[in-house]
Design a protein around this motif. Structure first.
Motif: not given
Length: 352
Positions: A146-150, A169-171
Motif C-alpha cells: 500500500i503506497i501513500g497518496s503522494f 499494489v494499491v494506493r
C-alpha cells in the motif's frame, strides 16, 4: 464554562475549566492526575493563564506558564505545553472519546482495493453524521503493498518483484510511506472519527492523541511502546507500527487515522518488493531492512488473533464500543470505488 481534556501520550491527564470573556481567558482552573512540585506551582499555572487572549496557541500559553513557574518547579507526567493543548481544546469545545457511541468492525478477509475504499466511505459517513465513530480492524485476503497518496509508484515498488511474489499494489488516500503486508503477518486498523475529537490539536498532536489507546493496549501485553514523531509507534527493540491520516472536510468533518502493525515479517521478500533505497536506510542509521521493524510476534509471544482480541478489549475498557458491520449501502459504495477508482491505472499511477 468551557471544559477541555488532554491525555499526554504515555503520561497523565490534564483537565482545564475556564470561561472566555471579552476575548480573554477567565476563571482558569487546571487539574489532573499529574504530579507537580511545589504545591503553589498550580496557582502559578492558573495565574499565568488568567487574562491570556483566547486565541493564544498552545506554545504561547506554555511560554506564559514557564515564565510564571517558581524556580525548581517539577512537572511530572505532563508539561506546560500539555496544559496549553488542554486550554485550546477547552476553548474549541472539543469532544472527548467517551462522548461517542463507538462502533467496532472486525470482518473476514477482504481484497486490498476494498480496504482502501472502505476507509474512504466510512470516513465520509462519519463526517456526514450517518455513522458513529468507528474502529475497524482489517483482515487481508492476499499480500499487498500500500503506497501513500503522494508517493511515486516506480520509486517505491519493484513491479517485477511484486509480480513474482503475487503481491497486489494499491494506493491509499492518506500520505506517508509504503507498507508491505501479508495475511497473518500484519495487524491493520482504522479509526474514523469526527473532527471534533481532535479539535484544538495540531496535526502532529492528533497522531499522538489517536495512538494513545494502542500504546496502553500494548502495555497491557508487556510491551513498553511510545509514539515517535511523526507517525511511528516504537519500542526499545524497534519500530512496530506506522500511522497515516486523511482529513475529510465535508459535513461536520472527520479524520481517518489508520495504522499498520507488524506482527511478523518476511524481510527478505519485503526488500524484493519494495525499493528501500540506501539513503533511506542510512538516514535511519541501520544496516539492513530487517532491523527497521521488530515484530509483535517476537515481543509478545502471543498468537496474532489474541493480540487483536486484547487490543479490542483494551479499547472497549477505555471507551466502550458495540460490535458492528459495514452496512449494505456502505459496502455497495465501497465495492463501486474498489472496482473503479482504487483498481484503476490512473489512480495507482497518479504519481508515476
Amino acid at each position: 464554562m468551557h471544559h477541555g481534556e488532554y491525555k499526554v501520550p504515555g503520561g497523565k491527564l490534564v483537565v482545564v475549566d475556564l470561561e472566555v470573556t471579552g476575548g480573554a481567558l477567565r476563571g482558569v482552573r487546571v487539574a489532573g492526575d499529574f504530579f507537580l512540585e511545589p504545591d503553589e506551582a498550580l496557582d502559578a499555572i492558573n495565574g499565568a493563564l488568567e487574562g491570556a487572549p483566547a486565541d493564544t496557541d498552545a506554545r504561547g500559553l506554555a511560554a506564559r506558564i514557564d515564565a510564571a513557574l517558581p524556580a525548581g518547579a517539577v512537572l511530572f507526567g505532563f508539561s506546560s505545553e500539555a496544559v496549553g493543548v488542554a486550554v485550546r481544546r477547552a476553548v474549541a469545545d472539543a469532544a472527548e472519546w467517551t462522548d461517542f457511541d463507538w462502533r467496532i468492525i472486525h470482518e473476514g478477509p477482504q481484497p486490498p482495493a476494498l480496504h482502501m475504499a472502505l476507509d474512504e466511505v466510512l470516513t465520509h459517513e462519519v463526517a456526514a453524521g450517518r455513522r458513529p465513530p468507528t474502529l475497524r480492524v482489517w483482515e487481508w485476503d492476499r499480500p499487498a503493498v500500500i503506497i501513500g497518496s503522494f508517493q511515486s509508484l516506480r520509486n517505491e515498488v519493484d513491479e517485477q518483484g511484486a509480480e513474482r511474489h503475487g503481491v497486489t499494489v494499491v494506493r491509499r488516500i492518506s500520505g506517508g510511506g509504503a507498507m508491505f503486508v501479508e495475511p497473518g503477518n500484519t495487524i491493520t486498523y482504522s479509526l474514523c472519527v469526527p473532527q471534533s475529537l481532535v479539535q484544538g490539536l495540531t496535526f502532529a498532536e492528533s497522531y499522538a492523541y489517536l495512538d494513545d489507546w494502542v500504546l496502553a493496549a500494548l502495555g497491557d501485553m508487556g510491551i513498553k511502546a511510545w509514539y515517535k514523531p511523526l507517525n511511528d509507534i516504537a519500542t526499545d527493540a524497534g519500530k512496530v507500527a506506522g500511522a497515516a491520516q486523511k482529513r475529510v472536510i465535508s459535513g461536520a468533518g472527520a479524520v481517518l487515522h489508520h495504522v499498520t502493525m507488524s506482527y511478523d515479517i518476511d524481510a527478505a521478500k519485503m526488500v524484493e518488493v519494495l525499493r528501500i533505497g540506501r539513503e533511506k536506510v542510512s538516514d535511519k542509521g541501520i544496516a539492513s531492512a530487517e532491523k527497521r521493524v521488530d515484530p509483535l510476534r517476537r515481543q509478545t509471544g502471543l498468537p496474532r488473533a489474541e493480540v487483536i482480541e486484547r487490543m479490542i478489549a483494551s479499547f472497549r475498557a477505555r471507551y466502550g464500543g458495540a460490535d458492528d458491520v459495514v452496512s449494505d449501502a456502505e459496502l455497495a459504495r465501497a465495492q463501486e470505488l474498489a472496482a473503479g477508482k482504487f483498481s484503476s491505472a490512473e489512480w495507482l499511477g497518479r504519481v508515476p
